[in-house]
Design an enzyme around this catalytic site. Sequence first.
Site, PDB file in Angstrom:
ATOM      1  N   GLY B  26      10.657   2.418   5.695  1.00 55.44           N
ATOM      2  CA  GLY B  26      11.407   3.287   6.587  1.00 55.44           C
ATOM      3  C   GLY B  26      12.691   3.789   5.941  1.00 55.44           C
ATOM      4  N   ASN B 116      -0.512  -0.777   6.328  1.00 54.19           N
ATOM      5  CA  ASN B 116      -1.552  -1.318   5.455  1.00 54.19           C
ATOM      6  C   ASN B 116      -2.784  -1.685   6.267  1.00 54.19           C
ATOM      7  OD1 ASN B 116      -0.657  -1.361   2.741  1.00 54.19           O
ATOM      8  ND2 ASN B 116       0.795  -2.993   3.245  1.00 54.19           N
ATOM      9  N   LYS B 195      -6.800   1.241  -0.480  1.00 53.62           N
ATOM     10  CA  LYS B 195      -5.563   0.449  -0.439  1.00 53.62           C
ATOM     11  C   LYS B 195      -5.838  -0.955   0.098  1.00 53.62           C
ATOM     12  CE  LYS B 195      -1.016   0.070  -0.846  1.00 53.62           C
ATOM     13  NZ  LYS B 195       0.017   0.636  -0.008  1.00 53.62           N
ATOM     14  N   ASN B 213       2.472  -9.789 -10.297  1.00 50.21           N
ATOM     15  CA  ASN B 213       1.187  -9.080 -10.395  1.00 50.21           C
ATOM     16  C   ASN B 213       0.563  -9.209 -11.795  1.00 50.21           C
ATOM     17  OD1 ASN B 213       1.777  -8.375  -7.820  1.00 50.21           O
ATOM     18  ND2 ASN B 213       1.999  -6.180  -8.182  1.00 50.21           N
TER      19      ASN B 213
END
Lengths: 313, 313
Positions: B26, B116, B195, B213
Amino acid sequence: MGTIHIQRRKEGIMMKIGVIGGGSIGLLFSHYLSAKHSLTLLARRKDQAFQINEKGITLIHDGTSTTICNISATVMSDALSSQDIIIIAVKQYNLSTLLPILNSIPPEIPLIFLQNGLAHIEQIDRLNQKTIIVGTVEHGCQKITDATVKHNGFGKTLLAPYRGDIEHIRWLISDFKDTFPFLIHGDWKEVLFRKLIINAVINPLTSILKVENGGLIENPYYLHLMMSILEELLPLVPMLNEEKMKADILKICENTKENRSSMLKDIDAGRKTEIDAILGYAIELGKKRQHSMPICNVMYAMVKGKEADQGES
Amino acid sequence: MGTIHIQRRKEGIMMKIGVIGGGSIGLLFSHYLSAKHSLTLLARRKDQAFQINEKGITLIHDGTSTTICNISATVMSDALSSQDIIIIAVKQYNLSTLLPILNSIPPEIPLIFLQNGLAHIEQIDRLNQKTIIVGTVEHGCQKITDATVKHNGFGKTLLAPYRGDIEHIRWLISDFKDTFPFLIHGDWKEVLFRKLIINAVINPLTSILKVENGGLIENPYYLHLMMSILEELLPLVPMLNEEKMKADILKICENTKENRSSMLKDIDAGRKTEIDAILGYAIELGKKRQHSMPICNVMYAMVKGKEADQGES
């Protein structure tokens, strides 16, 4: 913390006990068994042998520390051939280097193997010794220094004859029935498989999730995971009673709820774990029997991955 | 760190953009979009609205911080009905409380949903709005304070029409093509499922194993686990090309190798995660199609267990 120094008691027939391995189990057994017999601890490192010869082995239990000084410690040597019995307390993954040495000692000397899992059975099967005993240790203990071991949870040692006659070591069982109990079981497979399953269910999960044993029963998601792993393993061990295994594992988690499993301790300390001897062995067994074990495979990969990551840092 | 204060550019037609949600996404969207249009951020907490009205929204990117001050912030209010477009940037699990409010605004106002997973589709399907766009955000960002967001990885936003005509928001896409790019895709399912799969493969594993990651491709055991999870998920998404998905995921891990996934950050901060919207949704889909997903079930239970443990402490 009170400190009591005691000397080895000079009563009955003194037997010569050799203990190979200066880890927590080796130190624990050496301390207790040396109270009645002549004990030689065979360590890998000279400086550990030196420490024990100088200081004895100190045991910490319930806030009291007790030191026994009449323990002879040495590195691998001719001392092995003069023992009445030899207890092998090294990790499974360190056993292979030891086997040629064991094979060179007189075949009359009984050997007691205390390794986790069953991966060592194939190796010890090739030995010349007439009497081979395998066992599982239910004591909780932790090595504090090279000459100090903390006895966290008092349990028993289960022994079963793999080859030969358990009567050859009956003196060991009777001499310590009040102080450091041994129990005899007729079926070595049942003894080792039961411990394998318990370790396979509790150890990888606790080390991946970083929880104490109690965490596995207090958290409903973790409890479900533990029971799912057990369900995958049970078809490998038809000799074990399913309901009894479930109840036993829940009880063990409850009784040891504040304990961190050996595998969690190994992972956190950056040490090699016994994952191959435990879950690796079970997975290989599953492959041979064409039994699919997807959850165990995930647990195995996660622990192996954690081991590999530690190697880098 | 240099600081640049810029005012909203007074060129072209000023549209009124409402952004609901004062989290990292946001704040990021509010900051960039307010450079060309009139922006109102609708926060849940009064004190966040106050902070933004006082200070504007500061963006930290490549060591430079930029503050845009002409952003109006408020809590849920009539302001919604006067927007030209509303972007909904709350987490999926906070969406349900918002839906009655959205349904009360004029049906001509296009809505853009950036959640998501696909769990929100069923909910937004019941709305009255004529134009509903769904999107996925490929920017890496992190909320630093109530009025500051760090832009770690510059990416794009993929938008696809769920209902109505994407032409209604064409101005948004063209106005920001050089500064904050949006891309249009014709098939919303493909956009959201792609996604979903990426998140389902990377997020739970990184949060369980506590690795960045890059850790998933640098450690062979973790890489194998990641590919096993992907193999379980691919049958759910026949519209996605298998080889391309594999290559994309490896590339994403490589490109974001030092990033900690949002789920890892949530777990470490003791926050609720999006596990239900991501892996929970995929598992439900698998159940409906009688597709067995044992590894995904393990990942799900581990993340849910970690969430439950955090609730206790």
